[in-house]
Design an enzyme around this catalytic site. Structure first.
Site, PDB file in Angstrom:
ATOM      1  CD  GLU A 115      74.019  58.022  37.534  1.00 31.72           C
ATOM      2  OE1 GLU A 115      72.989  57.370  37.585  1.00 31.72           O
ATOM      3  OE2 GLU A 115      75.093  57.629  38.028  1.00 31.72           O
ATOM      4  CB  ALA A 121      80.593  48.513  41.158  1.00 36.95           C
ATOM      5  CD  GLU A 147      73.523  50.541  48.222  1.00 34.93           C
ATOM      6  OE1 GLU A 147      74.215  50.985  49.140  1.00 34.93           O
ATOM      7  OE2 GLU A 147      72.417  50.039  48.389  1.00 34.93           O
ATOM      8  CB  SER A 191      75.505  56.746  41.160  1.00 37.45           C
ATOM      9  OG  SER A 191      76.518  56.230  40.333  1.00 37.45           O
ATOM     10  CB  CYS A 231      85.676  53.188  38.689  1.00 39.21           C
ATOM     11  SG  CYS A 231      83.916  53.025  38.421  1.00 39.21           S
TER      12      CYS A 231
END
Ligand code: HEM
Length: 422
Positions: A377, A257, A260, A262, A368
């Site tokens: 990030e 999760a 990919e 991000s 999430c």
């Protein structure tokens, strides 16, 4: 926007996946809860309907199958595959593929690993890592942003968060890819064996690490997960600590999760910057806009375009009858471009006042778990891109092809040129 017809709409068509937005726009206008063919398969496209489905998890269930099973859940009759799978741990449905009350227990136990303290403690590492990656190509005045920045940033960040030493990081990336492959893409037998081997290797490595944290606790996420207990339980609540197979399933979901999604967000944000030079210049001139830029980029990119729900009882959504047993796709990407919620929905507006109302991280009980980490990030990534790669433009060799997927949307590659800041 391109004129399209909904007749024969096939969500798995490679052509539609390259640019699904005109189809979703038409669905929102004409058939917001769209039945694919005459089957029990519906695509939910309007903001309000998406929100309603997310708020009714008793009817719109997440028990749609366990991702990340070694061998993609298929071991029947293939002795070589069965042999590989038997060396690992049994699959368990956790977070994403669980309903309450099991899901409630998992969320409470995992929450401890994603406290603001944990996330904030990772930020200096993310900053250094982002700088190190940019250092690697800045002097060239060009880069392929997917492989040189958008893939390694989240993978190395999660590897670090989970305490994977530098010399195992290539393995870690392989395990992450194996876990994603296991979700159920059409794999050849050889790819399935490869994926199963990767998942089992991942399981054995982390089972040993979790055992180590039980004996030698550290100040890290794995220890949080090993030590997690339900505090102040309600009467009758299941307070069993996580088992090793449950912890492994959760760790695997973090990889699937978190990586990919991000990568795809960062890449798409770069495309938006190049295509919207004036809006981008405003963000560069006022870096306090960066957190909102990230929200606006999440809204427009929506890396997890949609998620499956199985309908548990006959119901109605947006005036459409949906029978028990039907499969729905809750299309976050479409909700995020619904003009009823976002004026000029296709425009990239760094100052958009309600950008944060997007549903790119879902809503409700499955919201999430990594959202604050993903945001931290992305904020670092956007700051670095704006300040260290000014004057961003497309390089040679771009075909703007997206990965062939109905659920995860992202460019396969993106060549960029820029004037180095130093
Ligand atoms: C830009 C990055 C990300 C996006 C767009 C994203 C998107 C989403 C969405 C839409 C859901 C809800 C699915 C549903 O309703 O069924 C979700 C759930 C989840 N995400 Fe993320 N995610 C991102 C980053 C991360 C990161 C960094 C992690 C962990 C390190 C993570 C871990 C999870 C997990 C474990 C779930 C399942 C939660 C549950 O079912 O209770 N995600 N994510």
């Amino acid at each position: 926007m391109t004129e399209v017809t909904l007749d024969g709409f096939d969500p798995f068509s490679a052509e539609i996946q390259q640019d699904p937005h005109p189809y979703y726009a038409r669905m929102r206008d004409e058939e917001p809860v769209f039945q694919v063919g005459d089957g029990a398969f519906f695509v939910v496209t309007r903001y309000d309907d998406v929100l309603e489905a997310l708020r009714r998890p008793d009817v719109f269930s997440n028990e749609f199958g366990g991702p990340g099973t070694p061998g993609g859940g298929y071991a029947g009759g293939d002795t070589e595959l069965a042999d590989i799978v038997s060396q690992g741990y049994p699959p368990v449905s956790t977070l994403l593929t669980a309903d309450p009350p099991a899901h409630t227990r998992y969320r409470k136990l995992v929450g401890r690993a994603f406290t603001p303290r944990r996330v904030n403690a990772l930020v200096p590492f993310i900053r250094d890592l982002a700088d190190e990656l940019v250092d690697g190509f800045e002097g060239d005045g060009r880069c392929e942003i997917v492989t040189q920045f958008a893939v390694p940033l989240p993978v190395r960040m999660i590897a670090h968060a989970l305490g994977v030493p530098t010399d195992r990081q290539a393995d870690f990336k392989r395990w992450s890819d194996a876990s994603i492959a296991a979700i159920g893409a059409m794999l050849t037998r050889e790819q399935m064996l490869e994926s199963a081997r990767g998942v089992v290797e991942f399981q054995l490595y982390f089972a040993a690490q979790l055992e180590d944290r039980r004996i030698n606790p550290r100040d890290d996420m794995l220890t949080d997960i090993v030590q997690a207990r339900i505090e102040n339980p309600e009467e009758g609540e299941d307070t069993t600590p996580l088992s090793i197979p449950e912890m492994l399933s959760i760790l695997q979901q973090l990889l699937v999760a978190g990586n990919e999604t991000s990568t795809k967000l960062i890449t798409e944000t770069c495309r938006m910057f190049v295509e919207n030079p004036e809006a981008t210049a405003r963000a560069r001139a006022d870096l306090s806009l960066v957190p909102n830029v990230v929200e606006e980029a999440l809204r427009l990119a929506t890396p997890t375009q949609g998620m499956f729900r199985v309908v548990k009882s006959d119901t109605t959504l947006g005036g459409v009858d949906i029978p028990k047993g039907a499969m729905c796709v809750i299309m976050f990407a479409s909700a995020n471009r619904d003009a009823a919620g976002f004026p000029e929905p296709d425009a990239f507006v760094p100052e958009r006042a309600n950008a944060k109302d997007h549903l790119a991280f879902g809503k409700g009980i499955h919201y999430c778990v990594g959202a604050s980490l993903a945001r931290a990030e992305a904020v670092v990534a956007v700051e670095k891109i704006l300040t260290r790669l000014p004057d961003l433009r497309f390089g040679d060799g771009n075909d703007f092809a997206y990965e062939p997927s109905f659920i995860l949307r992202g460019l396969k590659q993106l060549h960029l040129e820029f004037t180095p800041a130093h």
